[in-house]
Design a protein around this motif. Structure first.
Motif, short mmCIF file in Angstrom:
data_model
loop_
_atom_site.label_atom_id
_atom_site.label_comp_id
_atom_site.label_asym_id
_atom_site.label_seq_id
_atom_site.Cartn_x
_atom_site.Cartn_y
_atom_site.Cartn_z
N LEU A 113 -8.29 -2.38 3.24
CA LEU A 113 -7.72 -1.52 2.20
C LEU A 113 -7.80 -2.15 0.82
O LEU A 113 -7.80 -1.43 -0.19
CB LEU A 113 -6.26 -1.19 2.54
CG LEU A 113 -6.04 -0.32 3.78
CD1 LEU A 113 -4.54 -0.18 4.05
CD2 LEU A 113 -6.69 1.04 3.62
N SER A 114 -7.89 -3.48 0.75
CA SER A 114 -7.87 -4.15 -0.55
C SER A 114 -9.09 -3.82 -1.40
O SER A 114 -9.05 -3.98 -2.62
CB SER A 114 -7.74 -5.67 -0.38
OG SER A 114 -8.93 -6.21 0.18
N ASP A 115 -10.16 -3.33 -0.80
CA ASP A 115 -11.33 -2.90 -1.57
C ASP A 115 -11.07 -1.61 -2.32
O ASP A 115 -11.74 -1.32 -3.31
CB ASP A 115 -12.54 -2.69 -0.65
CG ASP A 115 -13.15 -4.00 -0.19
OD1 ASP A 115 -12.85 -5.04 -0.79
OD2 ASP A 115 -13.93 -3.95 0.78
N GLU A 116 -10.13 -0.82 -1.85
CA GLU A 116 -9.92 0.53 -2.39
C GLU A 116 -8.54 0.77 -2.99
O GLU A 116 -8.36 1.74 -3.71
CB GLU A 116 -10.14 1.57 -1.28
CG GLU A 116 -11.50 1.48 -0.61
CD GLU A 116 -12.65 1.82 -1.56
OE1 GLU A 116 -12.44 2.64 -2.48
OE2 GLU A 116 -13.74 1.26 -1.39
N MET A 117 -7.57 -0.09 -2.66
CA MET A 117 -6.19 0.19 -3.07
C MET A 117 -5.57 -1.02 -3.75
O MET A 117 -5.98 -2.16 -3.53
CB MET A 117 -5.34 0.54 -1.83
CG MET A 117 -5.79 1.78 -1.09
SD MET A 117 -4.86 2.03 0.45
CE MET A 117 -3.34 2.70 -0.20
N SER A 118 -4.55 -0.74 -4.54
CA SER A 118 -3.76 -1.81 -5.15
C SER A 118 -2.85 -2.44 -4.12
O SER A 118 -2.65 -1.90 -3.02
CB SER A 118 -2.91 -1.23 -6.28
OG SER A 118 -1.91 -0.37 -5.74
N HIS A 125 1.43 2.08 2.00
CA HIS A 125 0.72 2.68 3.13
C HIS A 125 1.13 2.05 4.46
O HIS A 125 1.31 2.74 5.46
CB HIS A 125 -0.79 2.54 2.92
CG HIS A 125 -1.61 3.10 4.02
ND1 HIS A 125 -1.71 4.46 4.25
CD2 HIS A 125 -2.38 2.50 4.97
CE1 HIS A 125 -2.50 4.66 5.30
NE2 HIS A 125 -2.92 3.49 5.74
#
Length: 149
Positions: A113-118, A125
């Protein structure tokens, strides 16, 4: 296949590890999965891989990915072995890295998720604190730096 066998197969747990109990609390929306090891089991020393007897255990809990919106926790007696050459050491666990309060599955999700989200987005989430998300990310950044030099 019962619920214990299902979770054991899901994580690929192999002897001496097994799922000993599963508790589902529908009111609290919580799933607790208990992992144990076979009596008399021997484990490899983390340093030299020599099979050693269990010296002692400590009870630990790890946060895991939610199952169907149920907050999920893994619980286990974690053995330490007494190696003749390296002394008392905690065994390596197939579901969590040392000194982490999270399963490898949730840590992998954090990284994905770190590629797409803060950090705040990931924390929201997964319903995990931002500080915990940052510690997970920092661990893997440090590991990448350590292994790339």
């Amino acid at each position: 296949m019962d619920d214990k066998q299902l979770f054991q197969a899901t994580w690929g747990l192999k002897a001496p590890w097994f799922v000993s109990e599963v508790k589902l609390d529908k009111i609290e929306k919580r799933l607790d999965i208990f992992i144990d090891f076979e009596r008399g089991a021997r484990f490899p020393c983390p340093d030299c891989k020599t099979l050693c007897e269990v010296h002692d255990t400590s009870q630990r809990t790890w946060r895991h990915l939610n199952f169907f919106e149920y907050e999920t926790f893994l619980h286990a007696r974690v053995p330490r072995t007494k190696c003749p050459g390296h002394g008392v050491k905690q065994v390596e666990l197939p579901w969590a890295r040392p000194n982490s309060g999270f399963s490898l599955h949730i840590e992998a999700m954090v990284l994905a998720l770190s590629d797409e989200m803060s950090v705040a987005g990931i924390a929201g989430h997964l319903d995990v604190g931002e500080d915990s998300i940052l510690r997970i990310m920092q661990y893997y950044v440090n590991e990448a730096r350590r292994t790339s030099t």
